[in-house]
Design a protein around this motif. Structure first.
Motif, PDB file in Angstrom:
ATOM      1  N   PRO A 273       0.828  -1.216   0.000  1.00  0.00           N
ATOM      2  CA  PRO A 273       0.000   0.000   0.000  1.00  0.00           C
ATOM      3  C   PRO A 273       0.859   1.261   0.000  1.00  0.00           C
ATOM      4  N   PHE A 274       0.416   2.235  -0.780  1.00  0.00           N
ATOM      5  CA  PHE A 274       1.124   3.512  -0.898  1.00  0.00           C
ATOM      6  C   PHE A 274       0.941   4.334   0.380  1.00  0.00           C
ATOM      7  N   LYS A 275       2.049   4.943   0.848  1.00  0.00           N
ATOM      8  CA  LYS A 275       1.940   5.799   2.043  1.00  0.00           C
ATOM      9  C   LYS A 275       1.867   7.255   1.586  1.00  0.00           C
ATOM     10  N   PRO A 276       0.684   7.849   1.624  1.00  0.00           N
ATOM     11  CA  PRO A 276       0.585   9.234   1.133  1.00  0.00           C
ATOM     12  C   PRO A 276       1.277  10.219   2.064  1.00  0.00           C
ATOM     13  N   LYS A 277       1.703  11.341   1.489  1.00  0.00           N
ATOM     14  CA  LYS A 277       2.322  12.395   2.298  1.00  0.00           C
ATOM     15  C   LYS A 277       1.318  12.910   3.325  1.00  0.00           C
ATOM     16  N   LYS A 278       0.042  12.865   2.924  1.00  0.00           N
ATOM     17  CA  LYS A 278      -1.015  13.398   3.782  1.00  0.00           C
ATOM     18  C   LYS A 278      -2.287  12.599   3.534  1.00  0.00           C
TER      19      LYS A 278
END
Ligand code: ASP
Length: 746
Positions: A273-278
C-alpha cells in the motif's frame, strides 16, 4: 468527468480552447435583478453569511483568498504548503474524477460512478458486483482495477514566457498551435526525464497568456476495496441524476499500491500500500445547514471566458445534436440488453456515461434559454466594444478584435454539425476507433521518437496498448453496426455535411448505408487484439494496399480531412491571439480578479451548506435523510433498496451516525460551491479541513454553470460522510475500514 469524453475530443480536434474565466455579466438583464434580489433575500433569511465568490481557484491563488473571513478555521498553509505538506497532498486524480486519501495505507475515497467501469469489468452475470456490491474482506481480496491509474499533483511552474516566445516565433497562425504543442512537449520531456513515476503536463490557464507546467506522481496499481450495491451507489438511477433532492450513496473505496521500494509499479502481488504524504481526517459528525465547506478537486472544463459565438455554437449545434444522438444510442443499447443479461452488463458503463452527458446537455439547453445567455454575452461584448472605442490606446490595440472573432466563428458556423459528427464517427464507434488507432500507431511509430505525438512515446505506449485492449473488450459487432449506421445516416441527413467528399458520396438510402456498414464490419481483418498486433507491424503502404473495407474507409476519411485540419489549425492559432486580447479588454472593464476556467488541474472552491429556490414556489432544504430513501423506495424501479437497508431503518439502527436534530441519518448535502465535471469524488471539507462528504453531482439548473456561474442557481451535491460510514459499517459490514480511517464504531 463529463468533458473527458466527447466534448473534450471535439474541443481538441478543433482546438477551440479557452482556459480563462470571467463572471458572465448579467447586469443588463432583468433576470439578474431578479436573482440578485432572490440571493440577497436568501442570504439574509437563511444564514446571515456573505455568499461565496465564483471561483475554482488554482494553487497559485489560494494564498490570496481570505478564507478565514469566509469561515475557515485552519491556516491556509495547512491546505497548500509548497515547502511542506498540506491537504492538497491527500488529493488524487483518478480516471478524470477526484479522490482523496483517507488512511495512511493508501485508502482512497471517491464516487461509485467513478469506479463504475472497474466494477462492471470485474463483474460477471454470476458474480455481479455492480448489482450486489463488492467488499474485500482483507487486502488480499482487493481486485486490481485494470488499466486505472491515479495521479497526485507534485509541483507546478509558470512556463508562460517560454511557451509564448515559441508561439510568437511561429511562421504563421496555422503554425502557432503546433509551436505551442512542440514547446510543451519539450518541457514535458525535460520534466519527466529523471523520474519514471512523474508525468508532466502543460496546462493552458488563460488562453494565449498563461501556461503552467504541472508535475504529477503516477500510481499504476489501484485496487477495488468496497463498492456498495447499485441500489445504494446508483440509487435513483438516471431519473435522479443531476437532481436535488437526492438520496444516492455515490461512494466507493479503492487502494493505491506501489512497489516495495516505494516506486510506482504496475500491479504485482509484491506491491505494498502507498503511504501518502497526507491523508484526510474523517469527521463522522458531518456538518449542519449553513456550515462553511470547501472542496479540493480536479474540475474538468468550464467555458466562462469564451465569446458569445462559442455559446451560440453550443446552443445551436453541439448540445442539441449530441443530446439527440446519445438518446438514440442509449435507447438502442437498452433494447439490446433487454433479453441478454451479459450484454446488459457489458453495455451498462457506456449507457451510464451517455446518459450522464445527455441529461447534462439538456440541463444546459434549459439554462441557456432561461438566462438568455447568448444575448447577455452579446450585450456584454457591446459594452466592451464601447470601452475600446472610448480610449485611444485601447482602440489602437483592440479595435478589430471583436470583428475578427466573429469572422473566425462564421467559418465554424458554416461547418455546423460536421465538426461534431466527424469526431463522433471516429470515437463513439469502437470499430472505427480501433481502426483509427491502428493507422495512428503505424504512422507515428515510423517517425523518430521525438517527432511522435505524445501518446506514442515509449513511455506512453503501455497506456496506449491498454486503451486498445479495453476498446476490444467493449466492441460488439451488432452494437457497432447500429451506431455506425446511425452516425452515417446523420452524415447524409444534414446539408452542411456535403462539404466533405466521403459523406457526399454515401448512399442516401438507409438500407444501403446498412449494407455499407455491414460490409465494413463483417469483412474487416481487424477483429481481435491478435489481428491488431499482427497488423501493427505493417507499414502504412502495406495497410493501404490491403484494401480492407474498414481501413480503406478510414484512409479516405483521414486524407479528405487534411485540408480541414489545416483550416482548424489556422482558426485555432487566430483564436489563441484573439481570445488573449478579448480577455485583456475584459480585465480593463471588470474590476474583479480573474480566475482561469477549469482545465482538469487542481482547484479549490468554497461556500456553505445551503438550500435554494430554483423554480417558482419552491424552497429546497440542503440535507436529505434515510427517511427520504425509504419514501422514494416505494416507487420501485430505480428506487428499489436492499432489504437490509429497510430492516435497519425499521429498527432505527442508525448507530453513531444519527443526527439529533433530524433524528435520522443524513444522506446527501447541497452547497453553493463552484464545481464542475471532474469534481466528482472530491472531498467536501469542514472549516477544520476534515472530510465530511464526497461531492458527486450538481443540480439540473446548475449544469449551466459551466458557461456562467451564479450563487442563485449553482448548487453542488455530495454524499454525507455519515451515510458513507453507516452504509460501509451496517450494510457492507466493513468495520475494519472504519477503524482504518480512525472512526470509532460506536
Ligand atoms: N456528476 C457530475 C459528473 O458526471 C459531477 C458534476 O458535473 O458536477 O461529472
Amino acid at each position: 468527468m463529463l468533458y473527458s469524453n466527447f466534448s473534450l475530443k471535439f474541443i481538441l480536434l478543433f482546438k477551440i480552447k479557452s482556459e480563462s474565466k470571467v463572471k458572465t455579466n448579467l447586469r443588463n438583464r432583468p433576470l439578474y435583478f431578479f436573482y440578485s434580489i432572490l440571493l440577497l433575500t436568501m442570504v439574509f433569511v437563511f444564514s446571515g453569511s456573505t455568499p461565496p465568490e465564483e471561483g475554482m481557484y488554482p494553487l497559485s491563488e489560494i494564498s490570496k483568498l481570505d478564507l478565514k473571513k469566509a469561515g475557515l478555521k485552519i491556516d491556509i498553509n495547512e491546505i497548500y504548503n509548497p515547502k511542506g505538506s498540506g491537504l492538497i497532498d491527500a488529493l488524487v486524480n483518478i480516471g478524470g474524477c477526484t479522490g482523496s486519501f483517507v488512511s495512511e495505507e493508501g485508502l482512497i475515497i471517491t464516487n461509485h460512478h467513478c469506479v463504475f467501469d472497474y466494477v462492471s469489468r470485474a463483474s460477471s452475470v454470476e458474480n455481479n458486483y455492480l448489482e450486489n456490491g463488492f467488499l474485500a474482506e482483507n487486502k488480499s481480496q482487493e481486485i486490481p482495477a485494470q488499466g486505472s491509474t491515479c495521479k497526485i499533483t507534485e509541483s507546478y511552474d509558470d512556463v508562460s514566457d517560454i511557451i509564448l516566445q515559441a508561439a510568437n516565433k511561429a511562421a504563421d497562425v496555422a503554425e502557432r498551435t503546433k509551436a505551442i504543442q512542440k514547446k510543451s512537449k519539450e518541457l514535458i520531456e525535460e520534466a519527466e526525464k529523471n523520474d519514471p513515476a512523474i508525468k508532466a503536463e502543460v496546462s493552458e490557464m488563460f488562453i494565449g497568456k498563461t501556461y503552467i507546467l504541472f508535475k504529477y506522481r503516477i500510481i499504476k496499481d489501484v485496487r477495488l476495496v468496497y463498492a456498495p450495491p447499485k441500489s445504494i451507489g446508483e440509487f435513483g438511477g438516471e431519473g435522479d441524476n443531476w437532481v436535488w433532492p437526492r438520496h444516492t450513496g455515490d461512494f466507493s473505496f479503492v487502494r493505491a499500491y506501489v512497489a516495495p521500494d516505494g516506486s510506482s509499479a504496475n500491479y504485482s502481488k509484491e506491491n505494498v500500500p502507498f503511504k501518502p504524504k497526507k491523508f484526510l481526517k474523517v469527521n463522522p459528525n458531518g456538518v449542519e445547514e449553513n456550515d462553511f465547506v470547501f472542496i479540493l478537486g480536479y474540475p474538468g472544463r468550464t467555458f466562462r471566458h469564451q465569446p458569445s459565438q462559442f455559446i451560440q455554437y453550443q446552443e445551436k449545434f453541439l448540445l442539441p445534436y449530441t443530446a439527440e444522438l446519445y438518446t438514440w444510442i442509449m435507447n438502442e443499447f437498452k433494447k439490446l440488453g433487454e433479453n441478454d443479461p451479459k450484454m446488459e452488463l457489458k453495455l451498462s458503463s457506456r449507457i451510464k456515461s451517455l446518459a450522464n452527458t445527455q441529461k447534462n446537455y439538456l440541463g444546459k439547453i434549459k439554462g441557456l434559454r432561461r438566462l438568455s445567455l447568448v444575448e447577455s454575452k452579446q450585450n456584454e461584448e457591446s459594452e466592451l466594444k464601447q470601452l475600446v472605442l472610448s480610449n485611444k490606446n485601447l482602440t489602437e490595440k483592440y479595435s478589430s478584435v471583436f470583428e475578427e472573432i466573429s469572422s473566425v466563428y462564421n467559418e465554424i458556423f458554416e461547418l455546423g454539425r460536421f465538426q461534431i459528427l466527424y469526431p463522433q464517427l471516429l470515437n463513439n464507434n469502437m470499430i472505427m476507433r480501433i481502426g483509427n488507432s491502428l493507422i495512428d500507431y503505424v504512422e507515428e511509430m515510423a517517425k523518430p521518437e521525438n517527432d511522435r505525438k505524445t501518446q506514442f512515446t515509449e513511455k506512453n505506449l503501455p497506456a496506449f496498448e491498454n486503451r486498445v485492449n479495453q476498446t476490444f473488450s467493449d466492441l460488439f459487432p451488432e452494437v457497432e453496426q447500429l451506431t455506425l449506421t446511425k452516425i452515417l445516416s446523420d452524415a447524409v441527413k444534414y446539408p452542411e455535411m456535403e462539404i466533405f467528399p466521403p459523406f457526399a458520396k454515401l448512399p442516401s438510402e438507409k438500407g444501403e448505408i446498412e449494407k455499407f456498414v455491414n460490409n465494413i464490419i463483417s469483412k474487416t481483418e481487424l477483429k481481435s487484439i491478435n489481428d491488431f498486433n499482427r497488423l501493427k507491424t505493417k507499414s502504412i503502404d502495406e495497410l493501404e494496399k490491403m484494401n480492407d473495407p474498414l481501413l480503406s474507409f478510414l484512409f479516405e476519411l483521414r486524407n479528405e480531412f487534411k485540408p480541414f485540419t489545416k483550416k482548424n489549425d489556422e482558426r485555432s492559432g487566430k483564436l489563441n491571439i484573439l481570445l488573449a486580447k478579448y480577455l485583456e479588454v475584459k480585465k480593463e472593464w471588470q474590476e474583479k480578479t480573474f480566475v482561469p476556467d477549469a482545465n482538469s488541474t487542481l482547484r479549490l472552491t468554497y461556500g456553505n451548506v445551503k438550500g435554494y429556490s430554483p423554480v417558482d414556489a419552491t424552497y429546497y432544504k440542503p440535507i436529505t435523510t434515510l427517511a427520504g430513501v425509504i419514501e422514494k423506495s416505494y416507487m420501485g424501479g430505480e428506487y428499489v433498496i436492499p432489504s437490509k437497508l429497510k430492516e435497519l431503518y425499521d429498527k432505527k439502527d442508525f448507530g453513531r451516525f444519527k443526527n439529533k436534530k433530524l433524528n435520522d441519518v443524513p444522506v446527501a448535502i447541497l452547497y453553493n460551491t463552484d464545481t464542475s465535471g471532474g469534481n466528482s469524488g472530491s472531498p467536501i471539507m469542514n472549516a477544520k479541513g476534515e472530510i465530511i462528504g464526497v461531492n458527486f453531482d450538481r443540480a439540473f439548473d446548475a449544469t449551466i454553470n459551466d458557461f456562467a456561474w451564479s450563487e442563485a442557481y449553482s448548487r453542488s451535491i455530495g454524499v454525507d460522510i455519515r451515510y458513507v460510514l453507516w452504509v460501509t459499517q451496517k450494510i457492507g459490514g466493513a468495520d475494519y475500514l472504519l477503524k482504518e480511517m480512525g472512526v470509532a464504531l460506536k
